[in-house]
Motif scaffolding. Structure first.
Motif, mmCIF file in Angstrom:
data_model
loop_
_atom_site.group_PDB
_atom_site.id
_atom_site.type_symbol
_atom_site.label_atom_id
_atom_site.label_comp_id
_atom_site.label_asym_id
_atom_site.label_seq_id
_atom_site.Cartn_x
_atom_site.Cartn_y
_atom_site.Cartn_z
ATOM 1 N N LEU A 1 0.817 -1.212 0.000
ATOM 2 C CA LEU A 1 0.000 0.000 0.000
ATOM 3 C C LEU A 1 0.846 1.256 0.000
ATOM 4 N N GLY A 2 0.472 2.204 -0.872
ATOM 5 C CA GLY A 2 1.179 3.469 -0.948
ATOM 6 C C GLY A 2 2.286 3.459 -1.978
ATOM 7 N N ALA A 3 2.836 4.648 -2.243
ATOM 8 C CA ALA A 3 3.943 4.798 -3.185
ATOM 9 C C ALA A 3 4.871 5.902 -2.671
ATOM 10 N N PRO A 4 5.995 5.553 -2.062
ATOM 11 C CA PRO A 4 6.479 4.185 -1.826
ATOM 12 C C PRO A 4 5.658 3.470 -0.753
ATOM 13 N N SER A 5 5.711 2.153 -0.779
ATOM 14 C CA SER A 5 4.909 1.349 0.141
ATOM 15 C C SER A 5 5.495 1.369 1.550
ATOM 16 N N LEU A 6 4.645 1.702 2.509
ATOM 17 C CA LEU A 6 5.026 1.637 3.917
ATOM 18 C C LEU A 6 4.303 0.525 4.655
ATOM 19 N N PHE A 7 3.245 -0.012 4.028
ATOM 20 C CA PHE A 7 2.446 -1.046 4.669
ATOM 21 C C PHE A 7 2.198 -2.186 3.694
ATOM 22 N N TYR A 8 2.126 -3.393 4.260
ATOM 23 C CA TYR A 8 1.804 -4.592 3.486
ATOM 24 C C TYR A 8 0.639 -5.303 4.156
#
Length: 203
Positions: free
Chosen positions: A118-125
């Protein structure tokens, strides 16, 4: 065959025909749609510092509203390792600001889960579990979640998880896709909710 067809197997055929078409996603042929979120509700005001950081990475955001214009683009790509990935780009056009909610999805065919960054860049999976309801709707629930810190992924304690429930369908009378998303934490309450409809557009 897309990642969602692979994941759901024979259940994919139980989806509403328009949802089957939506999630077929030929490689490099995006699904693009516009619509309206009839309601968007963020979380508590005291969570604003969290939303400020999240919004910078195209994740959650602090705004709430009604009848907010919305666009979505899903694009399936082939990664260098041959794996298929679907990019989700969601935009919410508030009066004074446009917010984005992006994600990248692949699948684990052994564990039968969607791997959602999730997000760009991703901080959560988050693991996502996909099922088909008896009405032919797509129901998505979150599973194991992790913080993403560069190349490290750290488990999120269950008490801090954002528990996700998504229901997507198709209204035959009005000829629109319908969507309801809820992200809830057992301690903090609602983190995000949005509900609305959208219609596919030609690219």
């Amino acid at each position: 065959m897309t990642i969602y067809q692979t994941l759901l197997g024979e259940d994919f055929k139980r989806l509403h025909p328009m949802l089957q078409q939506r999630y077929a996603l030929p490689i490099e042929k995006p699904f693009y749609a516009t619509g309206v979120m009839q309601k968007i509700e963020s979380g508590a005001t005291w969570l604003r510092p969290f939303y400020t950081v999240a919004a910078r990475t195209n994740f959650l955001f602090p705004e709430s509203g009604e009848n907010v214009p919305f666009t979505i683009r899903n694009t399936c790509k082939v990664l260098p390792n041959g794996e298929l990935e679907v990019l989700w780009e969601r935009s919410f056009h508030f009066t004074q600001k446009t917010r984005h909610f992006d994600a990248r999805m692949t699948i684990d065919p052994v564990q039968k889960v969607v791997k959602d960054y999730l997000g760009a860049p991703s901080l959560f999976y988050s693991d996502l579990h996909f099922t088909v309801t008896k009405e032919g709707k797509l129901l998505i629930r979150s599973g194991v979640q992790r913080f993403v810190l560069s190349k490290m992924e750290l488990p999120i304690p269950k008490v801090l998880e954002g528990r996700v429930i998504v229901e997507e369908g198709f209204d035959d009378v009005r000829q629109v896709f319908t969507i309801h998303v809820s992200i809830h934490n057992p301690l903090l309450g609602r983190l995000m909710m949005y509900a609305g409809e959208f219609t596919q557009q030609s690219m």
